[in-house]
Design a protein around this motif. Structure first.
Motif, mmCIF file in Angstrom:
data_model
loop_
_atom_site.group_PDB
_atom_site.id
_atom_site.type_symbol
_atom_site.label_atom_id
_atom_site.label_comp_id
_atom_site.label_asym_id
_atom_site.label_seq_id
_atom_site.Cartn_x
_atom_site.Cartn_y
_atom_site.Cartn_z
ATOM 1 N N SER A 1 78.698 -26.377 16.937
ATOM 2 C CA SER A 1 77.781 -26.449 15.795
ATOM 3 C C SER A 1 77.945 -27.760 15.036
ATOM 4 N N VAL A 2 79.177 -28.109 14.732
ATOM 5 C CA VAL A 2 79.440 -29.296 13.913
ATOM 6 C C VAL A 2 79.088 -30.577 14.664
ATOM 7 N N THR A 3 79.485 -30.674 15.926
ATOM 8 C CA THR A 3 79.189 -31.897 16.683
ATOM 9 C C THR A 3 77.695 -32.030 16.987
ATOM 10 N N ALA A 4 76.983 -30.906 17.110
ATOM 11 C CA ALA A 4 75.529 -30.967 17.284
ATOM 12 C C ALA A 4 74.880 -31.583 16.050
ATOM 13 N N ALA A 5 75.354 -31.171 14.872
ATOM 14 C CA ALA A 5 74.828 -31.746 13.630
ATOM 15 C C ALA A 5 75.170 -33.230 13.535
ATOM 16 N N MET A 6 76.399 -33.595 13.910
ATOM 17 C CA MET A 6 76.816 -34.999 13.836
ATOM 18 C C MET A 6 76.001 -35.863 14.798
ATOM 19 N N ALA A 7 75.726 -35.343 15.989
ATOM 20 C CA ALA A 7 74.931 -36.095 16.958
ATOM 21 C C ALA A 7 73.503 -36.297 16.444
ATOM 22 N N SER A 8 72.905 -35.242 15.886
ATOM 23 C CA SER A 8 71.534 -35.346 15.370
ATOM 24 C C SER A 8 71.459 -36.327 14.208
ATOM 25 N N HIS A 9 72.459 -36.313 13.332
ATOM 26 C CA HIS A 9 72.447 -37.190 12.164
ATOM 27 C C HIS A 9 72.751 -38.643 12.524
ATOM 28 N N SER A 10 73.246 -38.897 13.728
ATOM 29 C CA SER A 10 73.497 -40.278 14.139
ATOM 30 C C SER A 10 72.215 -40.978 14.601
ATOM 31 N N LEU A 11 71.131 -40.214 14.722
ATOM 32 C CA LEU A 11 69.837 -40.774 15.106
ATOM 33 C C LEU A 11 68.996 -41.041 13.863
ATOM 34 N N GLN A 12 68.011 -41.915 13.979
ATOM 35 C CA GLN A 12 67.090 -42.213 12.889
ATOM 36 C C GLN A 12 65.697 -41.732 13.247
ATOM 37 N N GLY A 13 65.068 -41.032 12.312
ATOM 38 C CA GLY A 13 63.735 -40.497 12.549
ATOM 39 C C GLY A 13 63.676 -39.040 12.133
ATOM 40 N N SER A 14 62.705 -38.325 12.649
ATOM 41 C CA SER A 14 62.526 -36.917 12.315
ATOM 42 C C SER A 14 63.759 -36.102 12.702
ATOM 43 N N LEU A 15 64.245 -35.261 11.778
ATOM 44 C CA LEU A 15 65.395 -34.409 12.085
ATOM 45 C C LEU A 15 65.050 -33.375 13.150
ATOM 46 N N ILE A 16 63.802 -32.934 13.161
ATOM 47 C CA ILE A 16 63.377 -31.951 14.164
ATOM 48 C C ILE A 16 63.462 -32.571 15.559
ATOM 49 N N THR A 17 62.921 -33.776 15.704
ATOM 50 C CA THR A 17 62.974 -34.462 17.002
ATOM 51 C C THR A 17 64.405 -34.847 17.351
ATOM 52 N N SER A 18 65.185 -35.266 16.351
ATOM 53 C CA SER A 18 66.591 -35.615 16.591
ATOM 54 C C SER A 18 67.354 -34.425 17.162
ATOM 55 N N ALA A 19 67.103 -33.237 16.606
ATOM 56 C CA ALA A 19 67.743 -32.031 17.119
ATOM 57 C C ALA A 19 67.303 -31.754 18.556
ATOM 58 N N GLY A 20 66.013 -32.016 18.842
ATOM 59 C CA GLY A 20 65.510 -31.829 20.202
ATOM 60 C C GLY A 20 66.149 -32.780 21.195
ATOM 61 N N VAL A 21 66.334 -34.038 20.789
ATOM 62 C CA VAL A 21 66.994 -35.024 21.653
ATOM 63 C C VAL A 21 68.433 -34.601 21.937
ATOM 64 N N THR A 22 69.129 -34.161 20.895
ATOM 65 C CA THR A 22 70.516 -33.710 21.073
ATOM 66 C C THR A 22 70.586 -32.536 22.024
ATOM 67 N N LEU A 23 69.704 -31.571 21.834
ATOM 68 C CA LEU A 23 69.697 -30.395 22.702
ATOM 69 C C LEU A 23 69.392 -30.783 24.141
ATOM 70 N N TRP A 24 68.420 -31.680 24.345
ATOM 71 C CA TRP A 24 68.065 -32.087 25.710
ATOM 72 C C TRP A 24 69.260 -32.750 26.389
ATOM 73 N N TYR A 25 69.954 -33.637 25.682
ATOM 74 C CA TYR A 25 71.117 -34.311 26.273
ATOM 75 C C TYR A 25 72.197 -33.295 26.625
ATOM 76 N N VAL A 26 72.449 -32.365 25.713
ATOM 77 C CA VAL A 26 73.490 -31.358 25.943
ATOM 78 C C VAL A 26 73.178 -30.524 27.185
ATOM 79 N N LEU A 27 71.941 -30.046 27.309
ATOM 80 C CA LEU A 27 71.572 -29.220 28.467
ATOM 81 C C LEU A 27 71.581 -30.029 29.762
ATOM 82 N N ALA A 28 71.130 -31.278 29.701
ATOM 83 C CA ALA A 28 71.129 -32.126 30.903
ATOM 84 C C ALA A 28 72.563 -32.391 31.362
ATOM 85 N N PHE A 29 73.446 -32.706 30.431
ATOM 86 C CA PHE A 29 74.855 -32.952 30.763
ATOM 87 C C PHE A 29 75.482 -31.706 31.376
#
Length: 294
Positions: free
Chosen positions: A167-195
């Protein structure tokens, strides 16, 4: 908004966990853990494209930090899921999910120094009440006496810790991006599932010596796990990006009410008065945490 996406995520996860238990019984822990990422990735990919087009894209000013946090998130989630499935083998369906719920208070303790969030007194009371309710539902006196020998207790608590790190590292990864928080969360989730998909598919192929193993075993059930998991993860990761992950996970305790129902209906497990009392405590904690954010 975070309240609605969290409740949606909790509902999806309750159903996914039930299917995942069945899948682990049929195909083993590894396939059940892999299915949630590989079979969920297509839907998350579509979701990310839609977010990028209609909500807005994101930039990667700290790509190294994003990769670090998202990779830790992916690894912690795999370990958390594996430990919870181990509990299912040695304990009951309800026990595995309930012990993992210690993640709420652990997420608060980990997240406060790392995310610089603060919690009101009402929020802390809600979190502690929720964890206490989960423990009331799952622990017995004889369990405490033999806790050092009980794999269900140890694996369940370990799962809770790993889910808190997720939970905490997902939030940290999303907040390290610039732009929409909704899209940032989507990018983080996509990377996590792909990995996770690459890692777990490679491991399953290596163990089975069958290159088609990830895609030709219990296909229908694997798709159910993957789709429900991806829908739930979209809700979780969005919530993590919007507010304190500890509040998201505490509100997500509502999933336990669904767990009780599925335990009784799908797996014919008897629900005791102690478990119903713990469920009432959790429901009260959900109300308190919601009020704390209004």
């Amino acid at each position: 908004m975070w309240v609605f996406v969290t409740l949606f995520a909790a509902a999806c996860q309750a159903m996914r966990t039930a299917y995942q238990k069945t899948l682990s019984q049929e195909q083993g822990f590894l396939h059940a853990t892999m299915a949630r990422s590989l079979y969920g990735l297509p839907l998350v990919s579509v979701y990310l494209i839609v977010c990028w087009i209609f909500i807005g894209g994101v930039r990667f000013p700290e790509a190294g930090s994003f990769i670090l946090f998202a990779t830790i998130c992916a690894m912690a989630q795999v370990l958390a899921t594996y430990l919870m499935l181990r509990v299912f083998q040695s304990g009951s369906f309800a026990l595995g999910t309930l012990l993992a719920k210690t993640e709420a208070v652990l997420a608060a303790l980990i997240g406060i120094p790392l995310l610089h969030y603060s919690l009101s007194l009402l929020g802390w009371v809600g979190i502690i009440l929720g964890v206490a309710g989960a423990l009331v539902m799952s622990l017995r006196l004889e369990t405490l006496r033999h806790a050092h020998k009980d794999i269900s207790l140890i694996a369940g608590l370990g799962s809770g810790l790993c889910f808190a790190v997720t939970s905490v590292t997902a939030a940290m990864a999303s907040h390290s991006l610039q732009g929409s928080l909704i899209t940032s969360a989507g990018v983080t989730l996509w990377y996590v599932l792909a990995f996770q998909s690459v890692l777990l598919c490679a491991l399953q192929i290596y163990k089975t010596k069958d290159i088609k193993a990830p895609i030709n075993r219990s296909v229908s059930l694997s798709w159910k796990v993957g789709i429900l998991s991806s829908l739930g993860s979209i809700g979780w990761f969005t919530g993590f990006a919007l507010v304190n992950p500890a509040l998201v996970k505490t509100l997500g305790q509502a999933e336990i009410l669904g767990t009780l129902y599925l335990s009784k209906r799908r797996f014919n497990e008897r629900i005791t008065a102690q478990q119903w009392f713990g469920g009432a405590m959790i429901l009260a904690s959900v109300i308190l945490v919601t009020l704390a954010t209004i």
